[in-house]
Write an enzyme that holds these catalytic residues in place. Structure first.
Site, PDB file in Angstrom:
ATOM      1  N   LYS A 229     -17.516  62.991  19.578  1.00  0.00           N
ATOM      2  CA  LYS A 229     -18.345  62.109  19.003  1.00  0.00           C
ATOM      3  C   LYS A 229     -19.943  62.579  18.585  1.00  0.00           C
ATOM      4  CE  LYS A 229     -20.231  58.204  17.415  1.00  0.00           C
ATOM      5  NZ  LYS A 229     -20.227  56.726  18.474  1.00  0.00           N
ATOM      6  N   CYS A 283     -26.982  56.045  15.877  1.00  0.00           N
ATOM      7  CA  CYS A 283     -26.130  57.073  16.152  1.00  0.00           C
ATOM      8  C   CYS A 283     -26.686  58.526  15.756  1.00  0.00           C
ATOM      9  CB  CYS A 283     -24.674  57.155  15.654  1.00  0.00           C
ATOM     10  SG  CYS A 283     -23.669  55.661  16.488  1.00  0.00           S
TER      11      CYS A 283
END
Length: 423
Positions: A229, A283
Site C-alpha cells: 500500500k 493517502c
C-alpha cells in the site's frame, strides 16, 4: 510465505459472519454497507455518536454516489446496525485513520489503531479474526497481534509466521484501494492484497474478502501487504511531484506547462500527469512519509517528491500575492477547496490551506466557492459564496476542477490556474 495469486479463490462454503467494522469513515462505512449487502450481519462501531446516529437512521454522513440508497436498504433489513460500544463479533475490520505526527519525516500516528485494538480486545473470543485495513508502516499488524496477546493472555494469539497455523485469534492486514466517488464499485471489483501474520490468518481473511469482491485476491505475509500500500501511493506521489516540478520550471522559463505536457504526452511511452496546487487526501499526502520514517537515509526520491508536493502551495500563494499587491482594491475569488474534484473530502487539502492562508493575508478581500462547502467545519473562517460571485472578482484562483466550475468560461480577470481548469 510466498505470494500466491488467488484469482479463482473460493472458500469451501460461503460462510455468513457477524462482522464488526471499527471506524465508519470514508472506508469503513462503505465497506460495512457492501458486506451487509453480501449477506453478512454487520455491526458498525464508531466512537462518534453523531456518526452512529446517522447510520442507524440509514443516512450517510459523507458524500459517496449510491451510498445513501445502499445504507437505507441494509439498515432497514437489519443487516447493518451501528453502535458506539465495542461489539462481539466473529471478525473485526479496523478502518480507523492513521495520520502523521508533526516533526522530522512526519512519523505516523498509530494511536487510533491501538485504541481500536484496546476497545475490541475484551470482546474477542476464540476463533476471532482481526483484519487491519488502515494504512500502516511495516510491522504494525504484528504489533496489533502482540498487543492483543498481551491484553488477552487467556487466548492463544499467533504473533509470527513461526507459529504457523497456531492461534485462537488470527490477525491479518488488507489495505483498501478505492477512490472517492467510485468506492462502492471498487470495493466489489478491485483486486485485494491480503497478508496474514500466519498463513492461516491470510486464508481466513481471503475467504472473508472473497464474499466482498470479484477481483483477484493475492495472498502474502502481513509485512509485505503493509508495504504494498505504501509503495502504491508513493509511486503516485512521485509522478505527481514530477508534474508539479515541471510547472515550476515552466513558470521560470515563461512556458505554458499545460501545452508542454499535452505535446509531450503524444509520445507513445510518456504520460505526464496534471500539475495541481499540491497533494491532499488521506493517502498520497501521508503514506510516503511512512516509508521515509522507516528508511530515512534510503528513501531519498520519495522524500524529495513529498517536499516538492508540499512546497507547491507556497508557490501558488506567491503567484496570487503578486497580483493582489498590484491594487489594494483587488478582491480574490478562490474556486475549490476539497483535496480533489467532485468529492466532499477536505482532508489534507492543499486548496483549503491555500484559501485559508490567502484569507488571512488579505482579510475581507477573499471569497471562496465550493459545491461541497457545506461539509466544512463550522469554524472554517472563510467567506463562502456561489461560484458566479467568485468568478466575478478581479483576481481568480482555480484550485479544484469541480464539474460545476468546468462549465464556466475563463473569466475576464487576472487568473492563476493551479489545476488546469482552463488549460
Amino acid at each position: 510465505m510466498p505470494l500466491t495469486l488467488y484469482a479463482d479463490f473460493q472458500p469451501e462454503t460461503r460462510e455468513q459472519l457477524t462482522i464488526a467494522v471499527v471506524g465508519l469513515g470514508y472506508i469503513g462505512l462503505p465497506t460495512a454497507a457492501v458486506l451487509a449487502r453480501a449477506g453478512h450481519r454487520v455491526i458498525g462501531y464508531d466512537i462518534k455518536p453523531e456518526v452512529v446516529a446517522s447510520v442507524r437512521e440509514g443516512r450517510s454522513h459523507l458524500v459517496e454516489p449510491g451510498l445513501d440508497l445502499l445504507l437505507a436498504a441494509v439498515t432497514a433489513s437489519k443487516s447493518l446496525t451501528a453502535t458506539d460500544e465495542a461489539p462481539e463479533a466473529e471478525a473485526y475490520l479496523i478502518t480507523v485513520p492513521t495520520p502523521t505526527k508533526s516533526g522530522d519525516f512526519n512519523h505516523p500516528d498509530l494511536s487510533s489503531v491501538f485504541s481500536a485494538v484496546d476497545a475490541i480486545a475484551p470482546r474477542l473470543k476464540a476463533g476471532a479474526l482481526v483484519v487491519l485495513e488502515s494504512t500502516s508502516p511495516v510491522g504494525t499488524t504484528n504489533q496489533v497481534a502482540r498487543r492483543i496477546a498481551e491484553l488477552r493472555p487467556d487466548l492463544k494469539v499467533a504473533t509470527g509466521a513461526s507459529d504457523r497455523d497456531a492461534g485462537e485469534v488470527d490477525v491479518a492486514y488488507s489495505p483498501e484501494r478505492v477512490i472517492p466517488g467510485r468506492t462502492l464499485r471498487e470495493l466489489e471489483t478491485n483486486a485485494r492484497v491480503v497478508g496474514g501474520v500466519t498463513p492461516q490468518a491470510a486464508r481466513r481473511a481471503a475467504a472473508l474478502y472473497r464474499s466482498l469482491t470479484s477481483g483477484e485476491i493475492l495472498l502474502t505475509d502481513d509485512r509485505s501487504a503493509e508495504f504494498v500500500k505504501l509503495a502504491e501511493n508513493a509511486f503516485r506521489d512521485v509522478n505527481i511531484a514530477y508534474a508539479n516540478e515541471l510547472s515550476l520550471v515552466c513558470d521560470e522559463l515563461d512556458l505554458n506547462v499545460w501545452e508542454i505536457i499535452q505535446l509531450a504526452n503524444h509520445h507513445p511511452r510518456v504520460n505526464i500527469l496534471t500539475p495541481g496546487p499540491g497533494v491532499g487526501g488521506h493517502c498520497i499526502a501521508v503514506d510516503p512519509w511512512f516509508i521515509v520514517a522507516q528508511a530515512p537515509e534510503t528513501a531519498r526520491l520519495i522524500r524529495t517528491a513529498r517536499l516538492v508536493n508540499d512546497g507547491k502551495p507556497r508557490f501558488v500563494i506567491e503567484k496570487v500575492c503578486e497580483l493582489m499587491d498590484l491594487d489594494p482594491a483587488f478582491r480574490l475569488g478562490c474556486l475549490g477547496m476539497t483535496f480533489k474534484a467532485d468529492v466532499d473530502d477536505f482532508r489534507e487539502s492543499p486548496s483549503l490551506n491555500i484559501a485559508k492562508a490567502l484569507s488571512a493575508l488579505y482579510p475581507g478581500r477573499v471569497v471562496c466557492a465550493d459545491p461541497y462547502g457545506h461539509a466544512l467545519p463550522a469554524d472554517h473562517g472563510l467567506a463562502l459564496v456561489e461560484a458566479e460571485e467568485a468568478l466575478a472578482q478581479p483576481v481568480v484562483l482555480a484550485l479544484v476542477p469541480h464539474v460545476e466550475f468546468r462549465a464556466a468560461n475563463r473569466p475576464d480577470a487576472q487568473v492563476v490556474d493551479a489545476c488546469g481548469l482552463w488549460a
